[in-house]
Design a protein around this motif. Structure first.
Motif, short mmCIF file in Angstrom:
data_model
loop_
_atom_site.label_atom_id
_atom_site.label_comp_id
_atom_site.label_asym_id
_atom_site.label_seq_id
_atom_site.Cartn_x
_atom_site.Cartn_y
_atom_site.Cartn_z
N SER A 25 -18.84 16.30 7.39
CA SER A 25 -17.51 16.35 7.99
C SER A 25 -16.46 15.95 6.97
N GLU A 26 -15.30 16.57 7.07
CA GLU A 26 -14.17 16.23 6.22
C GLU A 26 -13.42 15.01 6.77
N HIS A 33 -19.53 11.77 6.91
CA HIS A 33 -18.63 11.62 5.77
C HIS A 33 -18.92 10.31 5.03
N ASN A 50 -21.75 22.90 5.99
CA ASN A 50 -21.04 23.02 7.26
C ASN A 50 -20.40 24.40 7.28
N ARG A 52 -18.23 25.78 9.12
CA ARG A 52 -16.79 25.74 9.39
C ARG A 52 -15.99 25.41 8.14
N LEU A 53 -16.59 24.66 7.21
CA LEU A 53 -15.87 24.22 6.01
C LEU A 53 -16.31 24.97 4.76
N SER A 56 -14.81 25.30 0.92
CA SER A 56 -13.85 24.23 0.60
C SER A 56 -14.56 23.15 -0.23
N LEU A 58 -15.46 19.05 -0.61
CA LEU A 58 -15.60 17.80 0.14
C LEU A 58 -16.17 16.76 -0.81
N VAL A 63 -18.64 23.04 -0.33
CA VAL A 63 -19.34 23.07 0.95
C VAL A 63 -19.97 24.45 1.13
#
Length: 144
Positions: A25-26, A33, A50, A52-53, A56, A58, A63
């Protein structure tokens, strides 16, 4: 599923170097995280997963949408998922060649654990490496 023994947990945590953290999670207040940041601080390379991310950054790492899309080898898949979502991810961890499947606290899937063990993987369920490292006195991870 047999209980993980302290010597087994210590051996895992002293030998793995690259960990794929599934369910990253971000959001800094989320356990996934803080565990990722902790493991990085202990010297492990932690690759966030993830969908959804995906794409990106992290905590300095790209990710990925799933385990099989990670271009590098991984030693351990650390799963922050609801128990009912673990099965296919464990199958991906086996395909990816992860030596260890680690299911976080509250994450239990006996059937998936059995498949992983039958494929020669070590399995830890219902535990957190962030808690086990200080409890067992595991030294900082060393780069390979």
């Amino acid at each position: 599923m047999p209980e993980s023994r302290p010597d087994q947990l210590r051996q895992i945590l002293e030998t793995v170097r690259t960990i794929a953290l599934v369910g990253a999670s971000e959001k800094p207040h989320r356990d996934s995280h803080s565990v990722m940041a902790y493991l990085q601080g202990r010297g492990y390379r932690v690759i966030p997963v993830n969908p959804r991310l995906a794409g990106s950054q992290l905590l300095g790492e790209t990710v990925y949408p799933n385990l099989t899309s990670i271009p590098d080898a991984i030693d351990m898949a650390d799963l922050f998922l609801a128990s009912h979502r673990v099965g296919p991810v464990v199958d991906d961890a086996i395909r990816k060649g992860a030596k260890v499947v680690w299911m976080q606290i509250g994450v239990i899937d006996e059937a998936a654990a059995l498949r992983a063990e039958e494929a020669g993987r070590q399995v830890v369920m219902d535990r957190c490496p962030k808690q086990e490292i200080p409890r067992l006195g595991v030294p900082l991870a060393r780069a390979v």
